[in-house]
Design a protein around this motif. Structure first.
Motif, mmCIF file in Angstrom:
data_model
loop_
_atom_site.group_PDB
_atom_site.id
_atom_site.type_symbol
_atom_site.label_atom_id
_atom_site.label_comp_id
_atom_site.label_asym_id
_atom_site.label_seq_id
_atom_site.Cartn_x
_atom_site.Cartn_y
_atom_site.Cartn_z
ATOM 1 N N LYS A 165 0.989 -1.208 -0.060
ATOM 2 C CA LYS A 165 -0.040 0.055 -0.032
ATOM 3 C C LYS A 165 0.705 1.160 0.144
ATOM 4 N N PHE A 166 2.113 1.056 0.626
ATOM 5 C CA PHE A 166 2.938 2.213 0.575
ATOM 6 C C PHE A 166 3.396 2.519 -0.959
ATOM 7 N N ASP A 167 3.729 1.433 -1.582
ATOM 8 C CA ASP A 167 4.124 1.663 -3.069
ATOM 9 C C ASP A 167 3.118 2.085 -3.851
ATOM 10 N N LEU A 168 1.724 1.825 -3.471
ATOM 11 C CA LEU A 168 0.442 2.333 -4.138
ATOM 12 C C LEU A 168 0.408 4.027 -4.068
ATOM 13 N N ILE A 169 0.733 4.187 -2.843
ATOM 14 C CA ILE A 169 0.380 5.666 -2.669
ATOM 15 C C ILE A 169 1.742 6.447 -3.114
ATOM 16 N N LYS A 170 2.921 5.868 -3.142
ATOM 17 C CA LYS A 170 3.873 6.509 -3.911
ATOM 18 C C LYS A 170 3.896 6.466 -5.391
ATOM 19 N N SER A 171 3.414 5.611 -5.806
ATOM 20 C CA SER A 171 3.160 5.882 -7.485
ATOM 21 C C SER A 171 2.148 6.684 -7.936
ATOM 22 N N GLU A 172 0.960 6.567 -7.090
ATOM 23 C CA GLU A 172 -0.176 7.331 -7.417
ATOM 24 C C GLU A 172 0.079 9.099 -7.377
ATOM 25 N N THR A 173 1.343 9.032 -6.147
ATOM 26 C CA THR A 173 1.270 10.684 -5.730
ATOM 27 C C THR A 173 2.241 10.850 -7.088
ATOM 28 N N LEU A 174 3.247 10.236 -7.449
ATOM 29 C CA LEU A 174 4.090 10.691 -8.361
ATOM 30 C C LEU A 174 3.375 10.917 -9.672
ATOM 31 N N GLU A 175 2.442 9.857 -10.078
ATOM 32 C CA GLU A 175 1.668 10.172 -11.446
ATOM 33 C C GLU A 175 0.542 11.166 -11.390
ATOM 34 N N ALA A 176 0.407 11.639 -10.196
ATOM 35 C CA ALA A 176 -0.710 12.837 -10.246
ATOM 36 C C ALA A 176 0.381 13.841 -10.141
ATOM 37 N N TYR A 177 1.211 14.106 -9.387
ATOM 38 C CA TYR A 177 2.146 15.377 -9.586
ATOM 39 C C TYR A 177 2.520 15.563 -11.239
ATOM 40 N N GLU A 210 -9.795 8.658 -6.101
ATOM 41 C CA GLU A 210 -10.805 7.359 -6.107
ATOM 42 C C GLU A 210 -9.919 6.239 -6.168
ATOM 43 N N THR A 211 -8.787 6.092 -6.899
ATOM 44 C CA THR A 211 -8.026 4.917 -6.845
ATOM 45 C C THR A 211 -7.424 4.509 -5.321
ATOM 46 N N LEU A 212 -7.021 5.663 -4.715
ATOM 47 C CA LEU A 212 -6.347 5.307 -3.359
ATOM 48 C C LEU A 212 -7.480 4.981 -2.521
ATOM 49 N N GLU A 213 -8.462 5.782 -2.522
ATOM 50 C CA GLU A 213 -9.694 5.474 -1.452
ATOM 51 C C GLU A 213 -10.332 3.831 -1.687
ATOM 52 N N LYS A 214 -10.311 3.422 -2.853
ATOM 53 C CA LYS A 214 -10.631 2.057 -3.284
ATOM 54 C C LYS A 214 -9.742 1.007 -2.881
ATOM 55 N N GLU A 215 -8.457 1.195 -3.256
ATOM 56 C CA GLU A 215 -7.409 0.179 -2.808
ATOM 57 C C GLU A 215 -7.007 0.075 -1.513
ATOM 58 N N LEU A 216 -6.980 1.353 -0.686
ATOM 59 C CA LEU A 216 -6.660 1.350 0.451
ATOM 60 C C LEU A 216 -7.880 1.055 1.468
ATOM 61 N N GLY A 217 -9.222 1.108 1.168
ATOM 62 C CA GLY A 217 -10.149 0.977 1.704
ATOM 63 C C GLY A 217 -10.595 2.053 2.881
ATOM 64 N N ILE A 218 -9.965 3.337 2.403
ATOM 65 C CA ILE A 218 -10.114 4.395 2.853
ATOM 66 C C ILE A 218 -10.957 5.483 2.318
ATOM 67 N N ALA A 219 -11.986 5.892 3.130
ATOM 68 C CA ALA A 219 -13.025 6.899 2.501
ATOM 69 C C ALA A 219 -12.629 8.374 2.760
ATOM 70 N N ASN A 220 -12.932 9.168 1.886
ATOM 71 C CA ASN A 220 -12.703 10.686 2.185
ATOM 72 C C ASN A 220 -11.174 10.886 2.500
ATOM 73 N N ILE A 221 -10.280 10.526 1.717
ATOM 74 C CA ILE A 221 -8.706 10.886 2.441
ATOM 75 C C ILE A 221 -8.582 12.317 2.034
ATOM 76 N N GLN A 222 -8.356 12.937 3.005
ATOM 77 C CA GLN A 222 -7.879 14.525 3.080
ATOM 78 C C GLN A 222 -6.546 14.840 3.027
ATOM 79 N N MET A 223 -5.622 14.173 3.526
ATOM 80 C CA MET A 223 -4.298 14.435 3.695
ATOM 81 C C MET A 223 -3.075 13.137 3.653
#
Length: 359
Positions: free
Chosen positions: A182-194, A319-332
């Motif tokens: 899940k760390f790797d997912l956050i990392k990759s999604e963050t870089l792609e979004a940036y 939306e990808t992060l919330e679905k894959e991490l199982g965390i709704a309404n990610i804010q930070m």
């Protein structure tokens, strides 16, 4: 031979000049507000050191010293209309300010009581002096806290003690350590979004308007993102100012450099902290408050923090992060880790009278 020595001397002189030009800018905030005593001025200045998106300092305060209360609301003229069209980050930043101000009052021996007046979108804060003891450690922590955009030391992980503090009481705060899928997912999604944002002309133009490209601009504006806020110092700062301006900051070369910097930041990362909450104004303010509470706790343990909101600002990545991490309404999303030295808060803040009025 003489020519060789001459060239060496010239090069050394140039390097010294470049280094001296890159010294830290000293932005001196004028704390004076007519009709407020010095202690209240100090408290309000300390509160202004709260984290906030792009260092836009998007708050306005009306204070009623005769009745011991103040109100805090948004300064909508300082909105980020492109990356934050629904004011999500604006309300979180407001919450960060409220919590920092509450802790600042506490450090000077005051008890506080707050109310989030959701219908009118402001916070009312009552204060009363109950002790003459000043908490110097808390003041030091508030002053020390800053956003750290350097690469972190991957050889030093977050300890079990610190992990339990981050995740305690299931308060909508989640920790993901390096090595976790899940760390790797956050990392990759963050870089792609940036990367997507870096090549977006509207995003680049908005960011450029808040970047500062000289010490003079930093001293004049007392907000935004000069080199110090970006973690650039010394010769690198001088070269950055000499080679970049508001126009070039919207170009492809600047975008590529930003992507490289972000990749280095993500590669040098021990873990991510995610904070979630409901999307209402009230809950976003509360989200900012608990984020600062956590951040100051991490600061006390010299754990560095950098908010990285790119994946939240882009709907598909959120939306990808919330679905894959199982965390709704990610804010930070906070990048956390250790550095050889914690560093210093650049303390680039506007004069108090610019946004505080006494009633």
């Amino acid at each position: 031979m003489k020519l060789r020595y001459f060239v060496i001397v010239v090069v050394v002189i140039i390097l010294i000049v470049l280094f001296l030009l890159g010294k830290r800018v000293d932005v001196r905030t004028n704390k004076h507000v007519a009709e407020l005593d010095e202690e209240l001025q100090e408290i309000l200045y300390l509160g202004s050191l709260a984290p906030n998106s792009h260092n836009i300092q998007s708050w306005k305060i009306e204070i009623y010293p005769g009745e011991n209360y103040l109100t805090i609301c948004l300064d909508e003229s300082r909105r980020l209309k492109v990356v934050d069209p629904k004011d999500r980050e604006l309300y979180i930043s407001l919450g960060c300010y409220v919590e920092t101000l509450i802790k600042s009052f506490s450090a000077y021996g005051y008890e506080t009581k707050y109310e989030i007046c959701q219908d009118e979108n402001y916070v009312r804060l009552e204060y009363s002096k109950t002790s003459g003891v000043i908490d110097k450690e808390l003041i030091s922590i508030i002053t020390k806290r800053h956003t750290d955009k350097r690469a972190f030391d991957r050889s030093v992980g977050i300890s079990e003690k610190e992990y339990s503090y981050i995740d305690e009481n299931n308060r909508g705060i989640y920790f993901f350590s390096v090595g976790d899928n899940k760390f790797d997912l956050i990392k990759s999604e963050t870089l792609e979004a940036y990367t997507e944002q870096a090549y977006n002309k509207e995003v680049a133009a908005e960011l450029s308007s808040w970047l500062r490209f000289s010490d003079k601009e930093a001293l004049d504006q007392k907000d935004g993102l000069p080199a110090e806020q970006l973690g650039i110092s010394g010769i690198k700062k001088t070269l950055y100012y000499l080679s970049t301006n508001h126009e070039s900051a919207q170009g492809e070369s600047f975008a590529k450099q930003g992507i490289t910097t972000t990749k280095n930041q993500l590669d040098g990362c021990t873990g991510f902290v995610i904070v979630n909450s409901v999307d209402s104004a009230k809950e976003l303010i509360l989200c900012g408050m608990k984020t600062v509470d956590l951040w100051l706790g991490l600061t006390k343990d010299s754990i560095s923090v950098q908010p990285m909101s790119y994946a939240i600002e882009c709907v598909e990545y959120r939306e990808t992060l919330e679905k894959e991490l199982g965390i709704a309404n990610i804010q930070m999303i906070l990048r956390v880790g250790y550095t050889a030295d914690y560093g210093k808060n650049a303390a680039i803040r506007r004069d108090l009278a610019d946004y505080i009025s006494v009633k």
